[in-house]
Structures are given as structure tokens and as C-alpha cells.
Design a protein around this motif. Structure first.
Motif, PDB file in Angstrom:
ATOM      1  N   TYR A 123      26.959  44.947 -15.496  1.00  0.00           N
ATOM      2  CA  TYR A 123      27.997  45.979 -15.576  1.00  0.00           C
ATOM      3  C   TYR A 123      28.217  46.516 -16.987  1.00  0.00           C
ATOM      4  O   TYR A 123      29.137  47.281 -17.227  1.00  0.00           O
ATOM      5  CB  TYR A 123      29.324  45.481 -14.953  1.00  0.00           C
ATOM      6  N   VAL A 127      29.854  50.296 -18.012  1.00  0.00           N
ATOM      7  CA  VAL A 127      30.840  50.537 -19.076  1.00  0.00           C
ATOM      8  C   VAL A 127      30.324  51.608 -20.026  1.00  0.00           C
ATOM      9  O   VAL A 127      31.041  52.537 -20.399  1.00  0.00           O
ATOM     10  CB  VAL A 127      31.125  49.222 -19.842  1.00  0.00           C
ATOM     11  N   ALA A 238      35.239  45.439  -5.559  1.00  0.00           N
ATOM     12  CA  ALA A 238      36.470  46.167  -5.243  1.00  0.00           C
ATOM     13  C   ALA A 238      37.681  45.399  -5.770  1.00  0.00           C
ATOM     14  O   ALA A 238      38.613  45.976  -6.337  1.00  0.00           O
ATOM     15  CB  ALA A 238      36.571  46.387  -3.737  1.00  0.00           C
ATOM     16  N   ALA A 239      37.657  44.063  -5.611  1.00  0.00           N
ATOM     17  CA  ALA A 239      38.793  43.256  -6.069  1.00  0.00           C
ATOM     18  C   ALA A 239      38.930  43.299  -7.590  1.00  0.00           C
ATOM     19  O   ALA A 239      40.036  43.216  -8.125  1.00  0.00           O
ATOM     20  CB  ALA A 239      38.610  41.814  -5.600  1.00  0.00           C
ATOM     21  N   ALA A 240      37.817  43.451  -8.277  1.00  0.00           N
ATOM     22  CA  ALA A 240      37.849  43.475  -9.739  1.00  0.00           C
ATOM     23  C   ALA A 240      38.052  44.877 -10.293  1.00  0.00           C
ATOM     24  O   ALA A 240      38.037  45.074 -11.508  1.00  0.00           O
ATOM     25  CB  ALA A 240      36.568  42.873 -10.288  1.00  0.00           C
ATOM     26  N   GLY A 241      38.162  45.844  -9.396  1.00  0.00           N
ATOM     27  CA  GLY A 241      38.397  47.203  -9.847  1.00  0.00           C
ATOM     28  C   GLY A 241      37.152  47.956 -10.294  1.00  0.00           C
ATOM     29  O   GLY A 241      37.236  48.982 -10.953  1.00  0.00           O
ATOM     30  N   LEU A 242      35.972  47.435  -9.920  1.00  0.00           N
ATOM     31  CA  LEU A 242      34.740  48.149 -10.254  1.00  0.00           C
ATOM     32  C   LEU A 242      34.382  49.158  -9.164  1.00  0.00           C
ATOM     33  O   LEU A 242      33.494  49.977  -9.313  1.00  0.00           O
ATOM     34  CB  LEU A 242      33.588  47.168 -10.453  1.00  0.00           C
ATOM     35  N   LEU A 248      37.560  51.163 -14.182  1.00  0.00           N
ATOM     36  CA  LEU A 248      37.606  50.757 -15.594  1.00  0.00           C
ATOM     37  C   LEU A 248      38.420  51.739 -16.445  1.00  0.00           C
ATOM     38  O   LEU A 248      38.046  52.068 -17.563  1.00  0.00           O
ATOM     39  CB  LEU A 248      36.190  50.606 -16.170  1.00  0.00           C
TER      40      LEU A 248
END
Lengths: 580, 114
Positions: A123, A127, A238-242, A248
Motif C-alpha cells: 500500500y 499512498v 474496508a475496515a482500515a479505510g483503504l 487515506l
């Protein structure tokens, strides 16, 4: 002195394994020199080198010596182990022919853990894209990299993405084509199962680049483990907001969903795949319009193969120029092949474009099983062709394989030895395409069936020379007139086998013989009385009681009862059973 | 789960991953599972507990050497990282005892493929 390890392996396969003798030699020598406590000797199963004699590898220095003779043992212990000197005459400088880029994480990280993927550098590309790059910068990098679609046709990825990016539409879609159906190919499955997040990351970057907020994974239902792991990866991301909204902290939104393929081979073709996702019957329709203009639900859509998308994160992270430094002029980067067939080490290999077929088969694959002769290599599955052994030194890239009448395809590579019959092989692939033809267009539906009929006729011993011309004619018509890639390429195996192995077809047609012994109707078994030792082993092993006789009178085969299984041929120790 | 930020991802240094750690990885893709990796994985989990061998046992994907499945990679301090192939339940137990506990490599199961 630091503790050393010596790996031992006899890499010659033709003769008896000498490794136990060498193990004794080494351990005696170590005992004599009082080094036995500091050095560990290990016999290993595979050292990655083949036909190079007795080979040792000394760790931790990673020194490899090949072709070792009995009297070299003392020298190795004395000079290398004791005094850390390298013996130049024995040294082998091993260069790995494989480059792990797409498979970098496969087999190294836990595919069910996103933390593991991030810890391995995952990832970071996303970023970079979201913070530093505009969509056009991503396209520029892709253009610099020269990345081409890994699904088979080799269409430049940047062009595909650029078309979709340029379209003025509120909704656009990204689709990952995981409908891998070629017999003998499983690269995409391994990537999806071993490193699902890398494909996810590739898709999110694709979505950002073309301006899409919705993507679909199209995975065949026959890959349950891949589906499970991709779903897990999507949930974690999805849970980590990606995935989701404002990824981000940017204003980019993207969602992913899995759609299962129900098992039709033709659904790997992009227009049929789109129909399948829309809930319609999976049949192709004519292009243009291409999906990047009018695709899923008539919106601009890009469809990329799993391996193409898995290439994206490392391409962005390292830059397009770095990616382009590997490969040939027109084909850049690495390609994953599923190496199968009559090769010793079957498996997945990732090689730079431009490597020769010989290097793949012999240096990585370890050569042909049972040290038989290689006859040809089949690439590209049912849409590809065969490449005879004369062209083993051809560098592998899209253009070269195309010139030889085969294709890169998705990456199946099957080694064929002298016990394989090419008429039989062509028949197998054709049967596959006939079964999988959707039936929408006549050239594929009828042409394929007729080709198969002719091939069956030939392999049953009823072929005529005129059939060769018919095969060529029908093949040509199918190539020119079929609606989609399946029909256009279904005749490739027939075309290329006739092109290179017409002699074998003639053997079947004129002499009514199949020298490889695959076409049952054209094989005959006979017991040679002058070689027969009357042991009776063949009679005991015959499953159809077709062998008559006794230990006194000798044995004969009853052709009426013989089912041509070859059991007697394989079991006879005196080569008294003849196959012709 | 807490939402990740750019900083969370940027500060990771992949070179530092796995330094000084002891682990066993079992290849658990379809190819490995078909060859019996599931049994090997369970055996490693159970036996390591039973025998008091302290090691981190993980799952991973396919390394590519399909002809040698099931594949088990072992990293123990003081020894090189080793890939074992054609591992059965019994071999797995030997790995725990001989390799992990006694720091001796096993004969005949190491594959040096790359």
C-alpha cells in the motif's frame, strides 16, 4: 570459527546416486581434521542445478562448487572450510534466472493478514498515488514502463486506461479478470491466494486513475480458496479505510465487490465477462465499441488480468523506468508461467521477458522427466500453439511467440516429450474449445465441431490426405470469421501442429501408425518369440486376458481381445513386447 | 479496526520485517492443501504445543515449487533460512525436534530452488 553448513547433492540424473559415498568422504575428512563439530553436512533434495555432477554449497558464504571428484574433497575442506579460500576451478557462479516481482510476496507473507502485506511494503504505492500523483502522472508512468496486458493479447495497459480516463461519464468501472480457464494454467489463482492485497491495491490505483468509484473482481467459482481470501482482503481493507469514502484522507472513493463466474471458459473474454456480471447469458458481442468506451452497463470500463493488476503496485513504487529496465524492446517486465507437462520441476516460474525457452525448461524446470527427448513446447493453452524443439533458443516475448504461430497467452507452458502424440494433443485442445464454444456464431460452433470430427477420423485410422487441406481451410475460416477470441484462436493448436509436425499427421493417415502410441486404434502390440523368455509376467498383468500361451509354448497376443493398454509393454523386462 | 493513515503506511520499513524472529511458514494455497499442507499445519501447531517447542507457526501462499509441495519454510536463529519440500506429518515433527530444538538441518528434504 563461525559454524558452517555444507549442502550436498548429486545433480546427475542418468547414473546411480553417489551422494552417500561423498557424504562418507566428507565426514571422514572432517573427522580427520577435527572440524566435525564446527561443520554440519546436509544431503538435500534439490540444489537448483541440474546435470552438473556432484555439487556442494557452502553456507553462510554461499559458495557453490560443481563437478566434484573424490580427490577434491580434501582440498575443499583444507582450503575453503579451514582457510576460507575459494577454489576457482570448481566454482560455479550461480545466477538466478528468475526474478520475483509479481510473486514477490507469494509464499512469503500471510495472505489472510493485511498487516503482513503492509509490513512487506504494501500500500505504499497507493499512498504515493493519492498524495503525489495526478491520474495523468500514473498514465505517464505506465507508458514509460511499457507494461502490456498479461491476459494474452498484450495490449498496452496505459492505452486501455487512458481511453477510459478520457471518457466523460459519471460512472466508470474497473474489473479484474480472474476467470482463468486454460488447462494447465494457474498463475492467477496463486496470486489471488498468495497475495490478494497486491491485486486490490492495483485495482484501487486503477480506479483513481480512470476516475471510477466501483470495481468488480470476477473470479471463477472453481477457485473457492481464492474467493475466500479476496473477500477477506476486501473486508480488511474496508475496515482500515483503504476502501470506501475519502480513502487515506483524500477525496477519492472506491468500492469493491466479488462476482463469481459459473464456469464458462468464454466468460474470460471481456465482452462475455461483462454480460455475465450484468446477469445476462455469458456470450460475447462484436467489438467495437470496446469496453473502455462502452462496457459494463454501457459505462466506460477497464478489464485487466490479475497479473497485470498485481504488477501495478511495484511498478508505481519503483517507477516506470525501473520496470522497463527488465525485458526486451517491446515486451517489458517479468512474466509468470505455469510450467507443467513432462518437466521435472513443474511449478510457477517468474522470468524476465526475453529469456529463452531452453533456459526455462532446462535450467529452471530441470529438464524432461525420465531424461527423455523434448519434442515441443505448448504455450498459451487452447488458444496457443506448439513450438518445436528447433526453436528452443527463441527469446520469449509477445512478438516472437506470435511469429512462431503460438501466443504468450495467460502463461501456461507445457513440455511435450516423444511419448506425446501431437494429433492427440490438437484433438484434446479442440475438444476443449468445442465444449466451451457458446454457440452464438457459426464459424466457431460448426467449424470447431467439423475440425474435431476430422481429427477423430485421423486418430481412428480412417484419415485421408485430403483431410489435411480441409483442416487448414476450416481453421482459416474460423480465424477470420469468428466473433470472439475463442473461435478465432480455437484452431491455433491444429494450425501449428500441422505446420511443424505434418509428418506425424502423414504417419497417421498414410501408414496408419501412431509412433507415440497415444492413438489407440493405430497401435499394435506383438510378442517377439526370439526375445521372449517365457516368464509369463505379461499374461499375469494383462487386464483383458488377451495373452494366450504357457511357460512351455511361449505367449501370443490375441488382437481381438487386446485393449491396447500397454501393460505388457511396460512390464516386460526383456523388451520382448513390441509396439508399432 | 482503527482507520489507517498515510503515516501508518509510510513509516513501515520492509527491510526490517522478520529480523531476528523464529518462524515456520506452511504454504497453504490450493496446491499445497491438495498435497496435504493442512495436515502438516495442524500437526505443527499441536506438536509444538505438546513438545514445548517455542516457534511462531504461520500460513503463507504458494512459493511456486509445485512438484515439491507441501512446502514448509523454517527460519531459526543461527541457521540459514531453509525450505523443506514433500513434508509429511512425520517430517514436520522431525523439523520441530531436530531443526528447531536441536538446530540441526534435516537430510533429504531441503529444496534450494531459487
Amino acid at each position: 570459527m563461525e559454524k558452517k553448513i555444507i549442502y550436498l547433492r548429486d545433480t546427475d540424473s542418468a547414473q546411480q546416486d553417489r551422494i552417500n559415498d561423498f557424504f562418507t568422504l566428507f565426514s571422514n575428512e572432517l573427522r580427520d581434521t577435527n572440524l566435525i563439530e564446527q561443520v554440519q553436512l546436509v544431503k538435500i533434495a534439490d540444489i537448483g542445478l541440474y546435470e552438473k555432477g556432484v555439487t556442494v554449497k557452502i553456507l553462510p558464504e554461499n559458495i557453490v562448487y560443481i563437478g566434484i571428484k573424490n580427490n577434491d574433497v580434501k582440498k575443499i575442506i583444507e582450503e575453503t572450510i579451514k582457510n576460507n579460500k575459494i577454489i576457482k576451478e570448481l566454482l560455479y557462479e550461480k545466477k538466478s534466472k528468475q526474478i520475483r516481482a509479481v510473486l514477490k510476496n507469494c509464499g512469503y507473507i500471510d495472505p489472510e493478514s493485511m498487516e503482513d502485506y503492509i509490513a512487506a511494503g504494501g500500500y505504499k504505492a497507493l499512498v504515493k498515488v493519492l498524495t503525489e500523483m495526478k491520474p495523468e502522472n500514473v498514465i505517464d508512468e505506465l507508458k514509460k514502463s511499457g507494461l502490456r496486458g498479461r491476459g494474452g493479447a498484450g495490449y498496452p495497459t496505459w492505452m486501455k486506461w487512458n481511453f477510459a480516463r478520457g471518457m466523460n461519464s459519471l460512472e466508470k468501472y474497473v474489473i479484474c479478470n480472474g476467470d482463468e480457464g486454460d488447462p494447465g494454467a494457474y498463475m492467477d489463482r496463486s496470486v489471488l491466494e498468495g497475495d490478494p492485497h497486491s491485486v486490490l491495491e492495483g485495482m484501487i490505483i486503477a480506479g483513481y486513475t480512470i476516475g471510477s468509484s466501483k470495481g468488480f473482481f470476477y473470479i471463477r467459482a472453481e477457485y473457492p480458496l481464492a474467493v475466500e481470501r479476496v473477500q477477506k482482503a476486501i473486508d480488511q481493507a474496508a475496515a482500515a479505510g483503504l476502501l470506501g469514502s475519502n480513502i487515506l484522507g483524500s477525496n477519492f472513493n472506491f468500492e469493491l465487490e466479488i462476482r463469481l463466474g459459473a464456469g464458462a471458459f468464454v466468460c474470460g473474454e471481456e465482452t462475455a465477462l461483462i454480460a455475465s456480471i450484468e446477469g445476462k447469458r455469458g456470450t460475447p458481442h462484436p467489438r467495437p465499441p470496446y469496453p473502455s468506451v462502452k462496457g459494463l452497463w454501457d459505462k466506460p470500463t477497464i478489464i485487466n488480468n490479475v497479473e497485470t493488476l498485481a504488477n501495478i503496485p511495484q511498478l508505481i513504487a519503483g517507477g516506470g523506468a525501473k520496470f522497463a529496465s527488465i525485458g526486451t524492446e517491446k515486451s517489458k517486465g517479468t512474466k509468470v508461467f505455469a510450467l507443467t507437462g513432462k518437466v521435472k520441476n513443474s511449478g510457477l516460474v517468474e522470468v524476465p521477458m526475453g529469456i529463452t525457452l531452453r533456459e526455462i525448461i532446462f535450467d529452471i524446470g530441470g529438464g524432461i522427466l525420465g531424461n527423455r527427448d523434448i519434442k515441443a513446447i505448448q504455450t498459451g493453452g487452447p488458444s496457443g500453439g506448439v513450438i518445436p524443439r528447433e526453436f528452443l533458443d527463441t527469446p520469449v516475448d509477445y512478438e516472437n511467440l506470435g511469429k512462431l504461430g503460438s501466443i504468450m497467452g495467460s502463461g501456461g507452458m507445457i513440455a511435450i516429450d516423444d511419448t506425446d502424440c501431437l494429433v492427440d494433443l490438437a484433438k484434446f485442445y479442440l475438444k476443449f474449445c468445442v465444449d466451451e464454444s457458446c454457440g452464438k456464431c457459426a464459424p466457431c460452433r460448426l467449424g470447431g465441431y467439423q475440425l474435431l470430427r476430422i481429427l477423430e477420423k485421423i486418430s481412428e485410422g480412417n484419415g485421408e490426405l485430403e483431410d489435411l487441406n480441409k483442416l487448414k481451410k476450416i481453421s482459416y475460416a474460423m480465424q477470420k470469421a469468428s466473433l470472439c477470441g475463442l473461435g478465432q484462436s480455437a484452431s491455433n493448436p491444429v494450425f501449428s501442429t500441422i505446420k511443424y509436425f505434418e509428418e506425424e499427421y502423414r504417419q497417421h493417415i498414410v501408414n496408419k501408425r501412431c509412433l507415440a502410441g497415444k492413438c489407440k486404434a493405430l497401435v499394435y502390440f506383438k510378442i517377439l518369440p526370439q526375445k521372449c523368455k517365457k516368464c509369463g509376467l505379461c499374461m499375469k498383468n494383462c487386464p483383458s486376458n488377451a495373452i494366450l500361451g504357457s511357460r512351455e509354448a511361449g505367449y501370443v497376443i490375441d488382437p481381438q481381445k487386446c485393449i491396447k493398454c500397454g501393460a505388457c509393454f511396460d512390464i516386460c523386462k526383456f523388451k520382448a513386447v513390441m509396439k508399432e | 479496526m482503527k482507520k489507517l493513515t498515510k503515516g501508518d503506511i509510510e513509516k513501515v520499513d520492509p527491510a526490517k520485517k522478520d529480523i531476528g524472529k523464529n518462524w515456520i511458514k506452511v504454504g497453504m494455497s490450493t496446491c499445497g492443501v491438495a498435497a496435504g499442507a493442512g495436515e502438516v499445519y495442524l500437526a505443527l501447531l499441536e506438536e509444538s504445543k505438546k513438545r514445548n517447542v517455542e516457534i511462531d507457526i504461520r500460513k503463507c501462499g504458494c512459493q511456486g515449487a509445485c512438484s515439491a509441495e507441501p512446502l514448509v519454510e523454517v527460519n531459526v536463529e543461527g541457521l540459514p533460512k531453509v525450505l523443506y519440500g514433500r513434508v509429511t506429518k512425520d517430517v514436520a515433527i522431525t523439523i520441530l525436534e531436530r531443526h528447531v530444538r536441536n538446530k540441526k538441518l534435516l537430510h533429504d528434504y531441503i529444496f534450494e530452488i531459487n
